[in-house]
Design an enzyme around this catalytic site. Structure first.
Site, mmCIF file in Angstrom:
data_model
loop_
_atom_site.group_PDB
_atom_site.id
_atom_site.type_symbol
_atom_site.label_atom_id
_atom_site.label_comp_id
_atom_site.label_asym_id
_atom_site.label_seq_id
_atom_site.Cartn_x
_atom_site.Cartn_y
_atom_site.Cartn_z
ATOM 1 N N GLU A 1 9.821 -36.897 41.034
ATOM 2 C CA GLU A 1 8.642 -35.831 41.190
ATOM 3 C C GLU A 1 9.098 -34.427 40.427
ATOM 4 O OE1 GLU A 1 9.759 -36.927 45.356
ATOM 5 O OE2 GLU A 1 7.778 -36.148 45.563
ATOM 6 N N PHE B 1 2.126 -43.205 42.666
ATOM 7 C CA PHE B 1 2.205 -42.046 42.681
ATOM 8 C C PHE B 1 2.600 -40.604 44.440
ATOM 9 C CE2 PHE B 1 -0.147 -43.682 39.342
ATOM 10 C CZ PHE B 1 0.981 -42.615 38.058
ATOM 11 N N ALA C 1 9.787 -39.814 47.640
ATOM 12 C CA ALA C 1 10.559 -37.950 47.074
ATOM 13 C C ALA C 1 11.726 -38.030 46.624
ATOM 14 C CB ALA C 1 11.107 -38.006 48.696
ATOM 15 N N PHE D 1 4.111 -33.612 46.840
ATOM 16 C CA PHE D 1 4.788 -33.647 48.041
ATOM 17 C C PHE D 1 4.718 -31.964 48.671
ATOM 18 C CE2 PHE D 1 6.667 -34.643 52.592
ATOM 19 C CZ PHE D 1 5.292 -36.057 52.820
ATOM 20 N N GLN E 1 4.113 -48.315 48.343
ATOM 21 C CA GLN E 1 5.099 -47.801 48.067
ATOM 22 C C GLN E 1 6.480 -48.201 49.624
ATOM 23 O OE1 GLN E 1 2.888 -44.244 46.311
ATOM 24 N NE2 GLN E 1 5.514 -43.716 45.868
ATOM 25 N N ARG F 1 6.894 -29.260 52.814
ATOM 26 C CA ARG F 1 7.528 -28.813 51.568
ATOM 27 C C ARG F 1 6.921 -27.741 50.430
ATOM 28 N NH1 ARG F 1 10.757 -32.029 48.004
ATOM 29 N NH2 ARG F 1 11.640 -33.195 49.957
ATOM 30 N N ARG G 1 3.060 -37.428 44.707
ATOM 31 C CA ARG G 1 4.258 -37.084 43.244
ATOM 32 C C ARG G 1 4.804 -35.171 43.587
ATOM 33 N NH1 ARG G 1 4.340 -38.945 37.672
ATOM 34 N NH2 ARG G 1 6.523 -38.967 37.243
#
Lengths: 769, 484
Positions: free
Chosen positions: A720, A238, A519, A354, A207, A320, A352
């Site tokens: 997400e 993911f 994100a 996070f 990614q 997060r 996914r």
């Protein structure tokens, strides 16, 4: 027949994924499908067999002597840094040198003529170790006084202690939230091909090609310009290929450097699951102050995460979790602290959501506690505590785009929630061993990387003289349909059919210094960047045509497959051809940086998110109280993607996210033994959802929604947020179990809610505890 | 007569291989040697289905295509088969056109990352061929062996429905070539023993069951491989040597299901799938259980005989077969003996099978009319999961009393085993709830289960008793009380 008014594939159309036909034919190429250059060698990792130990000796002679072995690599063979940390912490070695930090940690690599030879040789190492005390869970790490892998964070607003003390009612509790293996169908893989001098080219399933470029450059000790990382597509990511591909990339590059031959490392599934990170599991303690009506007065919580042996992305992940520990609810006073614990397990990473999903589950537990304490429908407690525009989050960003009241109203009506809840209560009142539960849960998810500088995107567009368009951007394709969406944006900009546009592999050669496709930001960042590039070329064409035809630029218009100049429609390819002859530049870069956002981690204040994405789900389940076996019977979803760039792809993300979230909260269990070894490291033991687990689903996008912020065509991110819609499954299971004690006790059903977890909670409630 | 090569059809080509070891798997052959990279490796243990291909086999003159996991399909076991990969799939308009299954997958948005897609296409293609009007439930069952991590499956289920509606089986390339393929495969069946090797790694395919018996006398320590759904993992995961390996899946005499008075004789090479009609007919109460054994690809390759012979404590067939009173028919050379299945399992990893001996068949007495049968399986995921606890129960009721009761469990001990205390609590007792409550409590004396990643000992014990309670609740006699 193509609609002449709107070219096929323009933004907003529900066209198929751009690789769909290749995929169904088996002709979509993944890294392992690329024809190997002659002489390609294959790597395998030698993994540790203990969780925490000092290495006394590592005898690799038997490995070197094994058939087909060309080279064996250890830390001593690394010309640059023995480090693959994505956050420059130098705590994440390619190969452990003195101390083993988790079971499955790479100690060395074998390079052999065939993959089978490499794998067999790797098993022949003689490893002598001296065991060291080991902490597998966050709680064990806390008990042993292990350090944080990264700096913790506290978010606070108001005087929480005072508000808790003053609240009419107060509950304290604990919850555990399980981790999750990504189980991308295509495992980690990298193919490194040596070039001239210090050059190296890699095909990697990642990614984040830029990260691969940087890490490989650092490991090899060469400048970034010597390394090219390319990815055509991934077989799923993911989050598991945001930083975790660094290991495979680094090892294949080291092998190529050492042997001068191309080297491929494709991890076996078990090795992949053992040696690469997963979603963080959490252990949370909380105190809630509320009133008899069910209104939250204060929330105070400590969120400890099993981060594994190194920082990796645990800093932003645990941040997060705090950012989403309010989910959609206003906490008048709040204190949330993260505890990113070092453990002797594989280093946990992006997945996914996070960290967000774990935070959301805490918020939903808060709601549940209040609902069971007050005897009210949890859906009502949710409504009562929803944010109103202007209220501040725990990070002091005002919520300004709240649309959940409308979403929840519409979903409640379309799903017939109230009547079905009554029916569930009546069903349970019969008192058999079969019980049902139903729950309506909302999601509010903040969109933007919280590290503000990641919020940039780049693109490169070439228009060739035949009128065909090649599109590159910094985002990567992992199945989500990003390439399709960005191509739609470009098709829309030029008013041409999408068949004119080819999206090529993502490569650090074309768009540099990119951010991870993560994100949920892929289309927000890269769609805008591609649009910027397209607009640059369009402006040049307009200027040229106006001058050439002697008209005002306002008389040049892009119409389907043509450009209209002072009333005359010229076919697109003809315009391109004459523009080329007139020496107009037909290639352009584009760039985008998300405006308005800022975040000060030291003060815990700022506007980390550009906007919020919303959604809600109703799930109904049935549980067998004799075994804990359960089924999700039906799920209704209403989800907000703003103005959809492609409703079919967006619904695909919604459904896929929901089912993946359902798996996380039900059947997917990571199980470590008492020696710190993960024992669920293959699909035979780690169970992700099957087709037969899918409930009846009724999904809709909130078609009326439009992003108030100036995002790409007023769309919203979708990758997400839908995962968290599955919180409704956990809450519904919880309700079914709560029926055992007449809904008087909050079941505190911790995920994953396996049949065993459910049965054991039911037994506890039966005993009145 | 010995043949020193294997031969099979691969899509449209005949393939002959002289070098082939027991460990060589079909998937590597396809991907590495033939560069047929449409077939993917997702797990190399038969659990994800990304490597699904069709394997066409002749049995008693009929050509049957099954979906199979190429990752654990030994190449040697492809002798005499027709292997069909995703590259061969196309529509009625020839190569380049989309097959109805492929078209439906595109139009329903059934692909995202696409890595599972070829396997799913092949599983759906197998379903489309064999069951053109499948229900949604049957489609989900056909996909028990295919994992998709992206879509949530809805679009794939929709695609299966659309493909069924589209039809077109008569124009399908495989269907049209059926007779030619059957003839070609028949011509390959020469009854010869096949011996091939790669280096020291040897594969032997006996020419007949008698030849198998002889070969096992020659190689008493040989690894016997039927469907390879377990042995395949010894190779791909444990990197074990299995040489010499004796492959038996092709032996027609082991693939028969015969009736012997009030019993069925199931050959050791009969797959789960091939046995399904027998279960549906004679043991309808166990059919849902049968459907939860692994995924289609494993049921199409794995054998009931192998499930018994490998001696696993959590094999799915033994509890059911034990309560039915099944016997294992063992053979060594010309000598045959019969062992009650419950005695075949001596201890964890130890069975009553001598070197040179093999399981030839399983004899299953059919339950007397009126016998109440239950088969239950507890696992984290309902389908295609390895059992945490399995229970089977067979009882007869006479004049309101339980005349006979047999209960057996898997996952509760080192071997599949009966529960004598629970059986004793039931036998002779009135057919009412207290008997089952007593049996449910008694089962705790029968077992001391272990804790592992599938379940804790406490859960296993609790569920073992509760399954007996649930059996009672499922009986018509229990219902009036339950409804109160």
């Amino acid at each position: 027949m193509r609609d002449t008014a709107t070219p096929r594939g323009a933004a907003g159309q529900a066209i198929a994924h751009d690789s769909a036909e290749r995929q169904v034919r088996g002709r979509a190429a993944y890294v392992d499908d690329i024809r190997e250059p002659a002489g390609t060698l294959h790597a395998a990792l030698g993994l540790s067999r203990t969780a925490h130990a000092r290495i006394l000796s590592l005898d690799l002679a038997p490995v070197r002597e094994a058939p087909g072995v060309v080279a064996v690599l250890t830390a001593a063979d690394i010309p640059g840094a023995n480090n693959v940390s994505p956050v420059q912490k130098n705590d994440d070695p390619v190969f452990a040198e003195r101390e083993i930090m988790f079971h499955g940690q790479p100690l060395f690599a074998v390079i052999a003529e065939t993959r089978d030879q490499a794998r067999r040789a790797a098993l022949r190492a003689k490893i002598e170790t001296e065991p060291l005390p080991q902490a597998t869970t966050a709680a064990e790490a806390q008990a042993q006084g292990l350090d944080y892998v990264t700096k913790p964070l506290t978010l606070a607003r108001g005087d929480t202690k005072a508000a808790l003390a003053a609240a009419p009612r107060r509950i304290e509790g604990r919850m555990k939230i399980g981790g999750q293996e990504h189980f991308y169908l295509e495992g980690q893989i990298a193919l490194a091909i040596p070039g001239e001098d210090d050059e190296i080219a890699l095909h990697v399933s990642t990614q984040h090609p830029t990260e691969v470029q940087h890490i490989v450059a650092e490991v090899l000790g060469v400048p970034a310009h010597a390394v090219v990382a390319t990815v055509r597509r991934m077989g799923g990511g993911f989050g598991g290929k945001e930083s975790q591909m660094n290991l495979s990339a680094a090892v294949s590059a080291l092998g190529a450097r050492a042997t001068g031959r191309p080297v491929k490392l494709r991890l076996d599934r078990d090795d992949d699951m053992l040696s690469t990170g997963k979603r963080h599991d959490f252990a949370i303690s909380y105190a809630i102050g509320f009133d008899d009506e069910g209104r939250i007065h204060a929330v105070d919580a400590d969120l400890a995460a099993r981060c594994g042996f190194s920082a990796d992305l645990s800093g932003p992940v645990t941040d997060r979790a705090l950012f989403h520990a309010d989910n959609a609810y206003f906490y008048p006073a709040v204190r949330l602290s993260s505890h990113p614990m070092r453990t002797h397990t594989v280093s946990n990473t992006a997945f996914r959501g996070f960290g967000g999903p774990q935070g959301v589950l805490l918020a939903e537990r808060v709601i549940e506690e209040i609902a069971y304490a007050t005897g009210r429908d949890p859906a009502d407690i949710r409504r009562l505590n929803l944010y109103e525009n202007g209220q501040l989050t725990p990070y002091h960003q005002p919520v300004e785009d709240m649309i959940l009241p409308r979403i929840m109203d519409e979903l409640e009506a379309s799903s017939d929630y109230r009547a079905r809840r009554e029916a569930v209560l009546a069903f349970n009142a019969k008192g058999t061993h079969r019980r049902r539960g139903i729950a309506l849960t909302p999601v509010k998810f903040g969109i933007s990387f919280t590290a503000t500088h990641y919020n940039q995107g780049g693109a490169l567009i070439h228009v060739y003289t035949d009128g065909s368009i090649q599109l590159n951007h910094g985002g990567t394709e992992m199945g989500q349909g990003l390439h399709t969406k960005v191509a739609q944006v470009v098709a829309d900009a030029f008013r041409v059919g999408i068949e004119r546009i080819r999206v090529t592999a993502t490569t650090t050669e074309k768009v540099p210094n990119t951010s991870a496709t993560a994100a949920s930001s892929g289309s927000d960042l890269n769609g805008m960047a591609a649009l910027d590039a397209a607009e640059t070329i369009k402006a040049r064409l307009v200027e040229f045509l106006a001058k050439a035809k002697g008209c005002d630029p306002s008389e040049v218009r892009f119409i389907p497959e043509h450009i209209e100049v002072a009333g005359e429609a010229i076919p697109f390819e003809e315009v391109i051809s004459i523009a080329y002859l007139a020496r107009v530049q037909l290639s352009a870069t584009g760039f985008y940086a998300t405006p308005e956002i800022h975040w000060n981690r030291e003060t815990g204040r700022g506007q980390p998110f550009y906007y919020f994405a919303y959604g809600a789900a109703v799930s109904e389940v049935e549980v067998d109280l004799l075994t804990g076996e359960n089924r999700v019977l039906r799920a209704d979803i209403l989800h907000d993607v703003g103005r959809s760039l492609n409703p079919a792809l967006d619904l695909g993300q919604v459904e896929g996210g929901f089912i993946q979230g359902m798996g996380w909260l039900t059947t997917e269990e990571l199980w470590w033994d008492d020696q710190g070894r993960l024992r669920t490291h293959a699909p035979s033991t780690y169970k992700i959802p099957l087709a037969s687990d899918r409930p009846e689903m009724r999904m809709r996008l909130a078609e009326w929604s439009e992003n108030p912020k100036r995002t790409i065509r007023r769309s919203k991110a979708v990758g997400e947020p839908p995962l968290m819609l599955a919180a409704s499954v956990l809450e519904a299971l919880s309700m079914a179990v709560a029926s055992v004690a007449d809904y008087r006790i909050c079941p505190r059903l911790d995920p994953p809610a396996t049949p065993e977890a459910i049965l054991m909670v039911a037994e506890r409630l039966k005993a009145g505890r | 007569m010995t043949r020193n090569h294997i031969r099979f059809l691969l899509n449209g080509d005949e393939v002959t291989l002289t070098e082939c070891g027991a460990r060589d798997m079909l998937l590597d052959f396809l991907r590495i040697h033939r560069h047929l990279t449409g077939t993917k490796e997702g797990c190399a243990e038969g659990d994800c289905g990304a490597c699904t291909v069709l394997v066409g086999r002749l049995h008693e003159g009929a050509l049957r295509y099954d979906p199979v996991n190429a990752c654990i399909r030994p190449l040697a076991a492809c002798d005499g088969c027709h292997i069909v990969t995703v590259e061969a799939l196309h529509g009625a308009d020839g190569p380049g056109s989309l097959h109805p299954v492929q078209r439906a997958m595109v139009e329903a948005h059934g692909t995202q990352c696409g890595f599972c897609t070829p396997g799913i296409v092949m599983a759906l293609y197998a379903l489309w061929l064999t069951n053109p009007r499948s229900s949604r439930e049957e489609v989900a069952r056909a996909l028990q062996g295919n994992l998709c991590r992206c879509t949530g499956y809805g679009p794939i289920l929709d695609a299966a429905e659309a493909a069924a509606v589209a039809g077109g089986q008569e124009a399908d390339a495989l269907m049209r070539r059926r007779d030619d393929v059957a003839a070609a495969l028949a011509a390959m069946q020469d009854g010869a023993r096949v011996e091939v090797a790669r280096g020291h790694d040897r594969a032997i395919l006996p020419g007949s069951v008698d030849d198998l018996a002889a070969a096992l006398i020659e190689h008493p320590d040989a690894t016997i491989v039927a469907g390879a759904t377990d042995v395949g993992l010894w190779v791909t995961k444990h990197l074990r040597d299995i040489t010499p390996a004796l492959f038996i899946g092709h032996l027609a005499d082991l693939r028969r299901i015969e009736t012997d008075g009030d019993a069925l004789i199931i050959g050791a090479g009969v797959t789960w799938d091939e046995a399904e009609p027998m279960v549906a007919r004679h043991l309808p109460d166990a059919l849902p259980y049968w459907h939860r054994v692994a995924g289609w690809q494993v049921r199409a390759a794995g054998t009931v005989g192998g499930n018994i012979a490998n001696g696993s404590p959590i094999g799915d067939s033994p509890p059911l077969l034990i309560v039915l009173g099944a016997e294992v028919m063992l053979r060594r050379g010309d000598k045959r003996r019969t062992v009650p299945l419950e005695n075949f399992f001596i201890d964890y990893g130890k069975q009553d099978r001598a070197p040179g001996e093999f399981v030839e068949s399983i004899r299953i007495p059919l339950p007397a009319p009126g016998t109440r049968i239950a088969a239950e399986k507890i696992s984290k995921r309902p389908d295609s999961d390895i059992t945490a606890v399995a229970m089977a129960l067979a009882l007869t009721v006479e004049d309101g009393r339980i005349a006979t009761a047999r209960i057996a469990y898997g996952g509760m001990a080192g071997t599949p085993r009966r529960a004598p205390a629970a059986e004793a609590a039931l036998t002779g007792a009135p057919f009412t709830e207290p008997a089952f409550e007593a049996a449910a409590q008694a089962v705790a004396q029968d077992f001391s289960p272990l804790s592992d990643w599938r379940a804790s000992a406490d859960y296993r014990r609790l569920v073992a008793g509760n399954l007996i309670r649930r059996f009672w609740l499922s009986q018509p006699e229990a219902r009036p009380e339950a409804a109160e």
